[in-house]
Design an enzyme around this catalytic site. Structure first.
Site, PDB file in Angstrom:
ATOM      1  N   GLU A  49       0.939  -1.236  -0.169  1.00 46.78           N
ATOM      2  CA  GLU A  49       0.090  -0.058  -0.191  1.00 46.78           C
ATOM      3  C   GLU A  49       0.710   1.231   0.012  1.00 46.78           C
ATOM      4  O   GLU A  49       1.745   1.309   0.954  1.00 46.78           O
ATOM      5  CB  GLU A  49      -0.875   0.078   1.092  1.00 46.78           C
ATOM      6  CG  GLU A  49      -1.961  -0.941   1.345  1.00 46.78           C
ATOM      7  CD  GLU A  49      -2.800  -0.762   2.585  1.00 46.78           C
ATOM      8  OE1 GLU A  49      -2.671   0.285   3.254  1.00 46.78           O
ATOM      9  OE2 GLU A  49      -3.573  -1.879   2.862  1.00 46.78           O
ATOM     10  N   ASP A  60      -5.929   7.835  10.922  1.00 43.43           N
ATOM     11  CA  ASP A  60      -4.729   7.460  11.160  1.00 43.43           C
ATOM     12  C   ASP A  60      -4.333   7.896  12.673  1.00 43.43           C
ATOM     13  O   ASP A  60      -4.731   8.894  13.168  1.00 43.43           O
ATOM     14  CB  ASP A  60      -3.807   8.153  10.150  1.00 43.43           C
ATOM     15  CG  ASP A  60      -3.693   7.312   8.776  1.00 43.43           C
ATOM     16  OD1 ASP A  60      -4.159   7.802   7.834  1.00 43.43           O
ATOM     17  OD2 ASP A  60      -3.272   6.099   8.931  1.00 43.43           O
ATOM     18  N   TYR A 174     -10.970  -5.424   2.611  1.00 36.39           N
ATOM     19  CA  TYR A 174      -9.959  -4.862   3.511  1.00 36.39           C
ATOM     20  C   TYR A 174     -11.003  -5.011   4.875  1.00 36.39           C
ATOM     21  O   TYR A 174     -11.629  -4.078   5.045  1.00 36.39           O
ATOM     22  CB  TYR A 174      -9.439  -3.692   3.480  1.00 36.39           C
ATOM     23  CG  TYR A 174      -8.428  -3.298   4.240  1.00 36.39           C
ATOM     24  CD1 TYR A 174      -8.561  -3.486   5.812  1.00 36.39           C
ATOM     25  CD2 TYR A 174      -7.270  -2.445   3.573  1.00 36.39           C
ATOM     26  CE1 TYR A 174      -7.623  -3.048   6.534  1.00 36.39           C
ATOM     27  CE2 TYR A 174      -6.457  -2.105   4.709  1.00 36.39           C
ATOM     28  CZ  TYR A 174      -6.543  -2.325   5.970  1.00 36.39           C
ATOM     29  OH  TYR A 174      -5.493  -1.754   7.003  1.00 36.39           O
TER      30      TYR A 174
HETATM   31  O1  LIG Z   1      -1.336   1.030  10.678  1.00 35.77           O
HETATM   32  P1  LIG Z   1      -1.778  -0.204  11.224  1.00 35.77           P
HETATM   33  O2  LIG Z   1      -2.728  -0.215  12.451  1.00 35.77           O
HETATM   34  O3  LIG Z   1      -1.053  -1.517  10.620  1.00 35.77           O
HETATM   35  O4  LIG Z   1      -3.239  -0.410  10.036  1.00 35.77           O
HETATM   36  C1  LIG Z   1      -3.033  -0.609   8.486  1.00 35.77           C
HETATM   37  C2  LIG Z   1      -3.027   0.724   8.006  1.00 35.77           C
HETATM   38  O5  LIG Z   1      -1.989   1.265   8.228  1.00 35.77           O
HETATM   39  C3  LIG Z   1      -3.193   1.141   6.568  1.00 35.77           C
HETATM   40  O6  LIG Z   1      -3.733   0.132   5.978  1.00 35.77           O
HETATM   41  C4  LIG Z   1      -3.807   2.406   6.549  1.00 35.77           C
HETATM   42  C5  LIG Z   1      -3.106   3.519   6.644  1.00 35.77           C
HETATM   43  N1  LIG Z   1      -3.966   4.460   6.805  1.00 35.77           N
HETATM   44  C6  LIG Z   1      -5.206   4.045   7.077  1.00 35.77           C
HETATM   45  C7  LIG Z   1      -6.473   4.673   7.141  1.00 35.77           C
HETATM   46  C8  LIG Z   1      -7.481   3.883   7.259  1.00 35.77           C
HETATM   47  C9  LIG Z   1      -7.667   2.445   7.073  1.00 35.77           C
HETATM   48  C10 LIG Z   1      -6.367   1.668   6.720  1.00 35.77           C
HETATM   49  C11 LIG Z   1      -5.215   2.676   6.756  1.00 35.77           C
END
Ligand SMILES: O=P(O)(O)OC[C@@H](O)[C@@H](O)c1c[nH]c2ccccc12
Length: 268
Positions: A49, A60, A174
């Site tokens: 990603e 975030d 997801y």
């Molecule tokens: O950071 P984590 O807790 O490992 O989760 C994945 C995430 O970083 C990535 O998929 C993602 C980054 N920003 C997001 C905002 C919403 C959903 C998902 C995301």
């Protein structure tokens, strides 16, 4: 065939689960992001990603917020992030690219020019966390037309929406493991296993789980029930910790090795 579909088909044949890292592009700069993406693939990542830094990343947690702030200090744009995919491919990275962006940068860029560039630069999938299914018709149709997978998020609170979202999904679904924002966690949502079973029932597509995953044990916990595991904040935190090495020519390799070893440890 879309590279995401091919990757999941191959992994299914091998009885393996995809490891899907997330990183914020341009943190600390584009060339380093490309070097990190190469390390992620060498460490065993199956797709990645590519996070577009954004000034108001409402979903975030602090780790990714800080990474976005650092990247925005370098004035990294969504265009830079799309270009990064093409440069990483030229640098020999084989795995599929998923562009991760909030919707505003897409709107600013213009939906049609955005989608055309995404296709031209070899991006296979999109995740737009603040584009709910109720408003995604135009984006979904254009992505479908261009062969780019618009990958939806489903949360444990999505209950009856899981079926509707899964029916329109492309690439994979997801599954967000917990409520709240991204960030390393010790615990996941209490009903997570039932939630993942519900999503599994609702779609024939691969399902991936993300949010809070940071250890080999946590990856293993999900390997038997999901087709992919997403790890973001734990990797972004490793990049943050390695910045003093990554930004010093003489120690850059050592910084890259630290990141590769951390991600290889998640794969086991
Ligand atoms: O950071 P984590 O807790 O490992 O989760 C994945 C995430 O970083 C990535 O998929 C993602 C980054 N920003 C997001 C905002 C919403 C959903 C998902 C995301």
């Amino acid at each position: 065939m879309n590279l995401i579909d091919a990757a999941f088909a191959k992994l299914k044949q091998e009885g393996k689960t995809a490891l899907i890292p997330f990183l914020t592009i341009g943190d600390p700069d584009i060339p380093t992001s490309i070097a990190i993406i190469k390390e992620l693939e060498q460490a065993g990542a199956n797709m990645v990603e590519l996070g577009v830094p954004y000034s108001d990343p409402l979903a975030d947690g602090p780790v990714i917020q800080r990474a976005s702030e650092r990247a925005l200090q370098n004035r990294i744009s969504i265009l830079d992030c799309i270009e990064t995919a093409a440069q990483a491919r030229e640098a020999g990275v084989q795995m599929p690219f998923i562009l991760f962006t909030y919707f505003n940068p897409v709107l600013q860029f213009g939906l049609e020019p955005f989608m055309n560039l995404v296709v031209e630069k070899g991006i296979s999938g999109l995740i737009i966390p603040d584009l709910p299914i109720e408003e995604d018709e135009e984006v979904r149709q254009l992505a479908e037309l261009k062969g780019v997978h618009l990958i939806p998020l489903v949360a444990p609170t999505s209950k009856d929406r899981v079926v509707r979202i899964s029916r329109k999904a492309r690439g994979f679904v997801y599954c967000v493991s917990s409520l709240g924002v991204t960030g390393v966690r010790a615990e996941f949502h209490s009903g997570i296993d039932d939630f993942l079973a519900t999503v599994r029932e609702a779609t024939d597509l691969p399902i991936a789980v993300g949010f809070g995953i940071s250890s080999r044990e946590q990856v293993q916990r999900f390997e038997s029930i999901c087709d992919g595991v997403v790890v973001g904040s734990a990797i972004v935190r490793k990049i943050e910790e390695s910045l003093p090495l990554l930004t010093d020519e003489k120690q850059r390799e050592a910084g890259l090795t630290q990141i590769r070893e951390f991600v290889a440890g998640l794969k086991g």
